[in-house]
Design an enzyme around this catalytic site. Sequence first.
Site, short mmCIF file in Angstrom:
data_model
loop_
_atom_site.label_atom_id
_atom_site.label_comp_id
_atom_site.label_asym_id
_atom_site.label_seq_id
_atom_site.Cartn_x
_atom_site.Cartn_y
_atom_site.Cartn_z
N VAL A 11 56.25 -5.64 84.19
CA VAL A 11 56.05 -5.93 82.77
C VAL A 11 55.48 -7.34 82.57
O VAL A 11 54.46 -7.54 81.91
CB VAL A 11 57.37 -5.76 81.99
CG1 VAL A 11 57.28 -6.36 80.60
CG2 VAL A 11 57.71 -4.28 81.90
N THR A 122 64.13 -4.92 78.57
CA THR A 122 64.92 -3.94 77.83
C THR A 122 66.37 -4.40 77.88
O THR A 122 66.98 -4.45 78.95
CB THR A 122 64.78 -2.55 78.49
OG1 THR A 122 63.39 -2.23 78.53
CG2 THR A 122 65.54 -1.49 77.72
N GLY A 291 63.15 9.77 87.57
CA GLY A 291 63.67 8.63 88.34
C GLY A 291 62.93 7.40 87.89
O GLY A 291 62.50 7.31 86.74
N CYS A 294 63.19 2.80 84.98
CA CYS A 294 63.56 2.72 83.56
C CYS A 294 64.46 3.86 83.07
O CYS A 294 65.55 3.59 82.56
CB CYS A 294 62.31 2.66 82.70
SG CYS A 294 61.47 1.08 82.85
N LYS A 297 68.31 3.96 84.24
CA LYS A 297 69.15 2.84 83.79
C LYS A 297 69.21 2.79 82.27
O LYS A 297 70.24 2.44 81.70
CB LYS A 297 68.65 1.52 84.39
CG LYS A 297 67.46 0.91 83.70
CD LYS A 297 67.14 -0.47 84.24
CE LYS A 297 65.91 -1.05 83.59
NZ LYS A 297 66.00 -1.30 82.15
N ARG A 361 61.89 2.14 93.02
CA ARG A 361 63.23 2.04 92.45
C ARG A 361 63.68 3.39 91.90
O ARG A 361 63.00 4.01 91.11
CB ARG A 361 63.26 0.97 91.34
CG ARG A 361 63.16 -0.43 91.88
CD ARG A 361 63.12 -1.45 90.77
NE ARG A 361 61.84 -1.48 90.08
CZ ARG A 361 61.54 -2.37 89.13
NH1 ARG A 361 62.42 -3.27 88.76
NH2 ARG A 361 60.35 -2.35 88.55
P1 NAD Z 1 60.77 -6.46 87.97
O1 NAD Z 1 62.03 -6.35 88.71
O2 NAD Z 1 59.53 -5.81 88.50
O3 NAD Z 1 60.42 -8.00 87.73
C1 NAD Z 1 61.33 -8.95 87.35
C2 NAD Z 1 60.83 -10.32 87.80
O4 NAD Z 1 61.67 -11.33 87.26
C3 NAD Z 1 60.85 -10.51 89.31
O5 NAD Z 1 59.58 -10.96 89.74
C4 NAD Z 1 61.91 -11.58 89.54
O6 NAD Z 1 61.64 -12.41 90.64
C5 NAD Z 1 61.83 -12.34 88.23
N1 NAD Z 1 63.02 -13.12 87.91
C6 NAD Z 1 64.33 -12.77 87.99
N2 NAD Z 1 65.12 -13.78 87.60
C7 NAD Z 1 64.30 -14.80 87.23
C8 NAD Z 1 64.53 -16.11 86.74
N3 NAD Z 1 65.76 -16.59 86.55
N4 NAD Z 1 63.45 -16.89 86.49
C9 NAD Z 1 62.20 -16.44 86.69
N5 NAD Z 1 61.93 -15.20 87.15
C10 NAD Z 1 62.97 -14.38 87.42
O7 NAD Z 1 61.07 -5.93 86.51
P2 NAD Z 1 60.13 -5.04 85.56
O8 NAD Z 1 60.00 -3.66 86.08
O9 NAD Z 1 58.91 -5.81 85.24
O10 NAD Z 1 61.06 -4.95 84.27
C11 NAD Z 1 61.32 -6.09 83.47
C12 NAD Z 1 62.00 -5.62 82.20
O11 NAD Z 1 61.10 -4.79 81.45
C13 NAD Z 1 63.25 -4.76 82.44
O12 NAD Z 1 64.19 -5.05 81.44
C14 NAD Z 1 62.74 -3.34 82.29
O13 NAD Z 1 63.73 -2.45 81.86
C15 NAD Z 1 61.69 -3.51 81.21
N6 NAD Z 1 60.62 -2.50 81.25
C16 NAD Z 1 60.10 -2.12 82.45
C17 NAD Z 1 59.06 -1.19 82.48
C18 NAD Z 1 58.48 -0.74 83.79
O14 NAD Z 1 57.74 0.24 83.79
N7 NAD Z 1 58.76 -1.39 84.89
C19 NAD Z 1 58.57 -0.65 81.29
C20 NAD Z 1 59.13 -1.09 80.08
C21 NAD Z 1 60.16 -2.02 80.07
#
Ligand code: NAD
Length: 465
Positions: A11, A122, A291, A294, A297, A361
């Site tokens: 994201v 989220t 799966g 998103c 969870k 994941r």
């Molecule tokens: P991700 O796990 O791919 O990325 C998270 C990033 O945050 C990682 O690079 C990690 O190193 C970094 N991080 C963690 N702690 C940190 C800190 N203290 N300082 C700086 N960076 C830090 O996560 P994602 O899949 O991008 O999802 C992020 C959010 O968006 C989640 O809440 C998810 O539910 C939501 N979301 C995800 C998707 C999807 O398709 N992946 C779609 C919609 C919403």
Amino acid sequence: MRVCVIGTGYVGLVTGTCLAHVGHEVVCVDNNEEKVKMMQSGQSPIFEPGLSEMMQKSAQEGRLSFTSDLGAGVDHGDVLFIAVGTPALPSGESDTRYVEAVAKGIGSHLDRGYKVIVNKSTVPIGSGDWVRMIVLDGIAERQQALVGAGNVSSGDRVASEIGVEFDVVSNPEFLREGSAVYDTFNPDRIVLGSNSSRALEVMTQLYEPIVKRVQAEDPSLSPVPVLTTDLSSAEMIKYAANAFLATKISFINEVANICDRVGADVVEVAKGMGLDSRIGHKFLQAGIGWGGSCFPKDVSALVHTADDYGYDASLLKSAISVNHHQRQIAIEKLQKELKILKGKTIGLLGLTFKPDTDDMRDAPSLILIEQLNRLGAKVKAYDPIVSQTGVGQGLSGVIVETDPERLADSCDALVLVTDWQQFQKLDFAKMALLMTHPVIIDGRNFLNRETMQQAGFRYVGVGRS
Ligand code: NAD
């Protein structure tokens, strides 16, 4: 506009890169140094179509940079996006510790002017106000460290003394992995939740190029709808949308299981249902269950929230339980075809939770690997991304093959787990000849039954008896 995106996963990195592409000055912050180094050298740590090229272009043109220095990011941005992960705890509850760490960090670096802090992650309902509280705690703690423990003031008071103002906005993300860049430029809607009209004004300005579809596939379409609402409703929209989509899949999977028993074909049934404009065709593909990072969870988190507030979300619990059962369907079908699985070799076509991503994941393949191992089968797999990148290095209990023919060699059955487009074009006749038993369980109802039969396979779909 000056933007900081904290967390550069699927994201954050896509959001930051797309905002830079439409002209904003973006600094992306991540606490994973290795990732930051990779991005600084122009490489994307994730696979997402079109992303690397856009990252490199905006970085070269000076609108996009990467750092692990949160303070520098906070100082740069007028808008600060929190886009870190919110995985599920074993209880199903959302683990908000990364959001908390970032909010505290933002507070400890805020030292001037007005900022909009945006929850892109989220997060559970109520997190908008909670993030505000944590940021204020961060401000107070920093001040306490500066002036000494005896002179403690509340975060609110310190913020006004040092001239810091901020508002929190909920801006849930709806992009799909595998088409994340496309989705960012062509969203169905943008949701903004806040109690502050000042913050909403800033966000409206930020999203103007996307609302006007400057990078959209069809710029002549009417502007992207923007729903502005309160914080809690915005947070709930994200959970409700994902829970609805997951439930729709569980629904068609349940129909598929009944089809299997009565001799109907769920693909025909879904076609007939989808033609009803009230229902639509999307998310009516039966298979081995949902799966990814998103749906599981988010549905569990919503059930947990309902529990916290004294409501038994029985429909959502059923959607989860149908999905648990559905993940066993491929095993049940393999047992029906091969009887004993001990000593058999099973080949998985696809490992990622969906095509065009490298995200593993909560992928259904992981459950299959675990179950097949437990039943004494040897598991091999081929995946267009996992077989060519290092993503699969941590996988245990599975031999990752480099091409589909090596996968087929000596297999007793194949299971199509991920509907990668390139699997339509495999040389299945050649693969059938290499197998001990040319059986294929099509876990996504993706292949053509007649084509597979002509190639020499016994074809078994889901709900297509
Ligand atoms: P991700 O796990 O791919 O990325 C998270 C990033 O945050 C990682 O690079 C990690 O190193 C970094 N991080 C963690 N702690 C940190 C800190 N203290 N300082 C700086 N960076 C830090 O996560 P994602 O899949 O991008 O999802 C992020 C959010 O968006 C989640 O809440 C998810 O539910 C939501 N979301 C995800 C998707 C999807 O398709 N992946 C779609 C919609 C919403």
